[in-house]
Design an enzyme around this catalytic site. Structure first.
Site, PDB file in Angstrom:
ATOM      1  N   HIS A 181       0.831  -1.208   0.000  1.00 21.13           N
ATOM      2  CA  HIS A 181       0.000   0.000   0.000  1.00 21.13           C
ATOM      3  C   HIS A 181       0.873   1.269   0.000  1.00 21.13           C
ATOM      4  CE1 HIS A 181      -2.971   2.988   1.004  1.00 21.13           C
ATOM      5  NE2 HIS A 181      -2.343   3.259   2.130  1.00 21.13           N
ATOM      6  N   HIS A 186       1.195   5.256  -2.089  1.00 18.92           N
ATOM      7  CA  HIS A 186       1.595   6.603  -1.651  1.00 18.92           C
ATOM      8  C   HIS A 186       2.849   7.156  -2.323  1.00 18.92           C
ATOM      9  CE1 HIS A 186      -1.350   7.288   1.501  1.00 18.92           C
ATOM     10  NE2 HIS A 186      -1.177   6.046   1.916  1.00 18.92           N
ATOM     11  N   GLU A 226      -5.858   9.435   0.140  1.00 17.95           N
ATOM     12  CA  GLU A 226      -6.041   7.998   0.377  1.00 17.95           C
ATOM     13  C   GLU A 226      -7.038   7.384  -0.621  1.00 17.95           C
ATOM     14  OE1 GLU A 226      -4.163   5.388   1.958  1.00 17.95           O
ATOM     15  OE2 GLU A 226      -4.053   6.872   3.542  1.00 17.95           O
ATOM     16  N   SER A 245      -3.544   0.643  -4.576  1.00 17.01           N
ATOM     17  CA  SER A 245      -2.824  -0.476  -3.967  1.00 17.01           C
ATOM     18  C   SER A 245      -3.681  -1.703  -3.720  1.00 17.01           C
ATOM     19  CB  SER A 245      -2.200  -0.033  -2.633  1.00 17.01           C
ATOM     20  OG  SER A 245      -3.213   0.201  -1.671  1.00 17.01           O
TER      21      SER A 245
HETATM   22  N1  TIH Z   1      -6.913  -1.356   1.801  1.00 16.44           N
HETATM   23  C1  TIH Z   1      -5.616  -0.922   1.358  1.00 16.44           C
HETATM   24  C2  TIH Z   1      -4.943  -2.000   0.500  1.00 16.44           C
HETATM   25  O1  TIH Z   1      -5.436  -3.118   0.432  1.00 16.44           O
HETATM   26  O2  TIH Z   1      -3.920  -1.730  -0.107  1.00 16.44           O
HETATM   27  C3  TIH Z   1      -4.715  -0.584   2.513  1.00 16.44           C
HETATM   28  C4  TIH Z   1      -5.260   0.511   3.374  1.00 16.44           C
HETATM   29  C5  TIH Z   1      -5.498   1.793   3.022  1.00 16.44           C
HETATM   30  C6  TIH Z   1      -6.028   2.556   4.071  1.00 16.44           C
HETATM   31  C7  TIH Z   1      -6.194   1.881   5.182  1.00 16.44           C
HETATM   32  S1  TIH Z   1      -5.675   0.292   4.948  1.00 16.44           S
HETATM   33 FE   FE2 Z   2      -2.452   5.083   3.304  1.00 17.69          FE
END
Ligand code: TIH
Ligand code: FE2
Length: 321
Positions: A181, A186, A226, A245
Site C-alpha cells: 500500500h 503513496h 487515500e 494499492s
Molecule cells: N486497503 C488498502 C490496500 O489493500 O492496499 C490498505 C489501506 C489503506 C487505508 C487503510 S488500509
Molecule cells: Fe495510506
C-alpha cells in the site's frame, strides 16, 4: 500527554497539543499506535500465528529506525516476494485504465528506477529516490500511527511507512497499511511536487490543532490522498493511494457511488476503514482538489500560524493571538 506551551516572545501564549517542531522531534514520533482489529478479527492477517510472528520480526526492525539514519533493509521471504510480484502485476494491469495520469506517470518512473516488477523494493532506496525528486523522506514505522503523529510528520515532509507485507492468502485487500500500500499507493504521490507540497500543507495545518479539527483533517486526507478521484478528459479516475494499492478497491471502483468533493461537507463524513469504499469523492481536476483543501485550511481557527523554514528545517510560529 505531551501538551506544550508554544514558545513565542509575543503577548499571550496559547497552549496547544504537542507537535514536532524540528528534525529531532520527528525522531520521537512513532510511539503511539492505534491498532483496530475489531471489525476484521477473522482476517488471516490477524489470525495466522505464523504470519503474526513474522510481522513481529519485521516490526522490531522497523522500530529501530532512527529518522535520518539508514533505514534497515528487510530480507523478504520467498513467499513475501511472490505476494509482491503477483499483486504488483495485477495492480498495474487493472490500474492502468482507472487511475489518474499524474499517478501512473510517477509510478512508471519509479518502477523503472527501482525494478518494482522484479523484487520487493527496500525503503532505504525509496527514501533516496523521494529525497531527490521532491525532498520527501521516510521514517520506518511498525504499524498504524495515531492520526496526529502521522499528519504531524507530513509537516516536515516525512512519510511514516510500514515495512511488512500483507497476508499471502488475501493479497487483494489489506485491512491495514502494508508495504505494498505504501509503495504502490503513496510513493508515486509523494514523488509529485504538487502533491508533496499539498501533503506538507495538510501536515502543517494539523500541528497543534484541537482534536475535532485534527479528525476533520484526517478525514479529508482519507477522501483525497487515500481514496480521492478526479476527472480527466471527462472521465472519473482514481488517484488515491488506497485505490491504487488494492485490486479489491479497483474492482469496486467501477460500481461504487461518486460524489462531488466538498471539504466543508465531507470533513465530517464517516467512512469504513476495513472494507472497500462505498463512495469516492471526485473533483473536476486535481487543481480543484488543491484549491478546495486550501480554502478549508484557511477556515480553520488556530491561535497561531505556522510555516516551515526550509533552511533551519523547523516549524516556526507566526501571528500568535
Ligand atoms: N486497503 C488498502 C490496500 O489493500 O492496499 C490498505 C489501506 C489503506 C487505508 C487503510 S488500509
Ligand atoms: Fe495510506
Amino acid at each position: 500527554g505531551r501538551d506544550e506551551v508554544l514558545t513565542n516572545k509575543n503577548s499571550k501564549i496559547p497552549i496547544v497539543p504537542w507537535f514536532p517542531r524540528d528534525e529531532n522531534d520527528v525522531k520521537s514520533l512513532g510511539l503511539l499506535m492505534v491498532v483496530n482489529e475489531e471489525n476484521n478479527q477473522y482476517h488471516p492477517q490477524f489470525t495466522d500465528q505464523e504470519y503474526r510472528e513474522r510481522r513481529e520480526q519485521i516490526a522490531k526492525i522497523s522500530e529501530q529506525h532512527v529518522f535520518g539514519q539508514k533505514i534497515p533493509s528487510i530480507d523478504y521471504t520467498q513467499q513475501e516476494e511472490a505476494t509482491w510480484k503477483k499483486i504488483y502485476s495485477i495492480l498495474r494491469e487493472k490500474g492502468n485504465p482507472l487511475l489518474a495520469k499524474r499517478y501512473l506517470k510517477n509510478l512508471e518512473k519509479i518502477e523503472k528506477a527501482l525494478g518494482f516488477k522484479y523484487k520487493v523494493p527496500q525503503l532505504n532506496d525509496i527514501d533516496a529516490y523521494l529525497r531527490a525528486e521532491t525532498g520527501f523522506r521516510i521514517k520506518a514505522t511498525h504499524g498504524i500511527l495515531s492520526q496526529r503523529e502521522f499528519l504531524n510528520a507530513l509537516a516536515h515532509r516525512v512519510f511514516c511507512c510500514t515495512q511488512y507485507i500483507r497476508h499471502h492468502a488475501y493479497p487483494e485487500y489489506s485491512p491495514e497499511p502494508d508495504l505494498i500500500h505504501e509503495v504502490v499507493g503513496h510513493i508515486p504521490l509523494f514523488a509529485d511536487k504538487e502533491i508533496a507540497d499539498l501533503s506538507q500543507e495538510i501536515g502543517i495545518l494539523s500541528c497543534g490543532v484541537e482534536q475535532k479539527d485534527l479528525s476533520r483533517l484526517g478525514t479529508l486526507y482519507w477522501f483525497t490522498l487515500e481514496f480521492g478521484a478526479c476527472k480527466e478528459n471527462g472521465q472519473i479516475k482514481g488517484y488515491g493511494a488506497g485505490i491504487a494499492s488494492s485490486t479489491g478497491e479497483l474492482d469496486n471502483f467501477h460500481i461504487a457511488n461518486y460524489e462531488k468533493f466538498d471539504p466543508f461537507i465531507h470533513a465530517d463524513r464517516t467512512y469504513p476503514t476495513q472494507i472497500v469504499q462505498p463512495t469516492y469523492l471526485y473533483c473536476e481536476s486535481f487543481d480543484e482538489v488543491i484549491q478546495e483543501l486550501r480554502m478549508f485550511g484557511q477556515s480553520l481557527q488556530k491561535p497561531f500560524g505556522l510555516y516551515y523554514d526550509f533552511v533551519e528545517k523547523e516549524l516556526k510560529a507566526t501571528k500568535v493571538i
